[in-house]
Write a protein that holds these residues in place. Structure first.
Motif, short mmCIF file in Angstrom:
data_model
loop_
_atom_site.label_atom_id
_atom_site.label_comp_id
_atom_site.label_asym_id
_atom_site.label_seq_id
_atom_site.Cartn_x
_atom_site.Cartn_y
_atom_site.Cartn_z
N ILE A 78 0.94 -1.08 0.11
CA ILE A 78 -0.04 -0.01 -0.17
C ILE A 78 0.94 1.22 -0.08
CG2 ILE A 78 -1.66 1.46 1.30
CD1 ILE A 78 -2.77 -1.31 2.55
N ASP A 97 -3.19 -0.53 -3.31
CA ASP A 97 -3.74 0.79 -3.19
C ASP A 97 -2.48 1.90 -3.03
OD1 ASP A 97 -5.72 2.44 -3.17
OD2 ASP A 97 -6.62 1.74 -1.49
N LEU A 99 -2.30 5.57 -1.32
CA LEU A 99 -3.23 6.39 -0.27
C LEU A 99 -2.40 7.68 -0.39
CD1 LEU A 99 -3.82 4.35 2.74
CD2 LEU A 99 -5.01 4.72 1.14
N ALA A 111 -8.25 0.73 2.00
CA ALA A 111 -7.14 0.16 1.42
C ALA A 111 -6.93 -1.19 2.35
CB ALA A 111 -5.85 1.10 1.89
N LYS A 114 -8.84 -3.88 0.56
CA LYS A 114 -8.27 -4.42 -0.67
C LYS A 114 -7.04 -5.12 -0.54
CE LYS A 114 -9.35 -0.23 -3.52
NZ LYS A 114 -8.75 0.64 -4.48
#
Length: 241
Positions: A78, A97, A99, A111, A114
């Motif tokens: 992430i 993801d 952010l 997130a 996911k």
């Protein structure tokens, strides 16, 4: 409840505080460690595995995108960044993801959902394909190794030795990379330098365990995982009998 482990890689202390606060508010999610530069994190991941990583991009010495490219099979990622410019590059590297800072808690939760979904899909895929072999390269040749034929794996410098039925193979790899390949199998880490197949453990004490004719040291931090794995193996053997 399934437990998910993660690490934070970011050169900003404030980003660590925000992410640690958010992580503490999600049941089943815990931060294994945190790093202020990607090189230290890479060294950690050579010896350890986690479910996923919170990764900043703009960092000294080694940026986040280059860090991802160091892995033949990168961990789940992430990205956490103050800049949207790198989003396309990030998704090209198959991150879960992206952010944007400042990160809102509700966006953080999306997130996490996911990455959990991605981990679940990977796990089911391994089960569907019958992931009972691994491919390794030793002595300039490729070898298909049955996981059930591995007694244990030992770290030797920049290599690992696979102790198998009838032969040994010296592979240019790390124990962390091998542990990731073998995730979900009967092989577990018992020491910073050893991975063993619980199918072949014949004796176990606080400091040592026996695998066939070899004696393997036990690391303090790994003891509880060994007990759990041996208990599961014993229950499986009893059920099959």
């Amino acid at each position: 409840m399934k437990i998910y482990s993660c690490i934070i890689i970011d050169d900003e202390p404030g980003a660590h505080r925000v992410l640690e606060n958010y992580i503490s508010r999600v049941p089943g999610l815990f931060c294994t460690d945190r790093f202020f530069n990607a090189l230290d994190a890479y060294r950690f991941l050579e010896m350890n595995t986690v479910d996923f990583i919170f990764l900043d991009i703009n960092m000294p010495e080694l940026d986040g995108l280059t860090f991802i490219k160091l892995f033949s099979t990168p961990p789940k990622i992430i990205i956490t960044s103050a800049y949207s410019d790198y989003a396309v590059n990030g998704f090209d590297l198959d991150v879960c993801d992206y952010l944007l800072k400042p990160i809102r808690f509700e966006r953080f939760l999306k997130a996490i959902a996911k990455v959990k979904q991605s981990l679940s899909v990977s796990s089911h895929s391994d089960k569907r394909t019958g992931n009972d072999v691994i491919e390794v390269r030793a002595n300039g040749q490729s070898h298909t190794v049955r996981i059930d034929d591995i007694y244990y794996i030992q770290s030797i410098g920049n290599y690992v030795k696979l102790c198998l039925k009838g032969k040994n193979l010296l592979v240019h790899s790390t124990t962390g990379e091998m542990e990731a390949k073998l995730k979900g199998s009967s092989l577990i880490r018992v020491h910073k330098s050893y991975i063993v197949n619980v199918m072949y453990v014949t004796a176990f004490s606080d400091m040592l365990l026996s695998v066939k004719d070899s004696t393997i040291p036990v690391g303090k931090t790994f003891k509880r995982y060994i007990i759990d794995a041996l208990s599961c193996q014993e229950n499986t053997d009893r059920h099959q009998a």
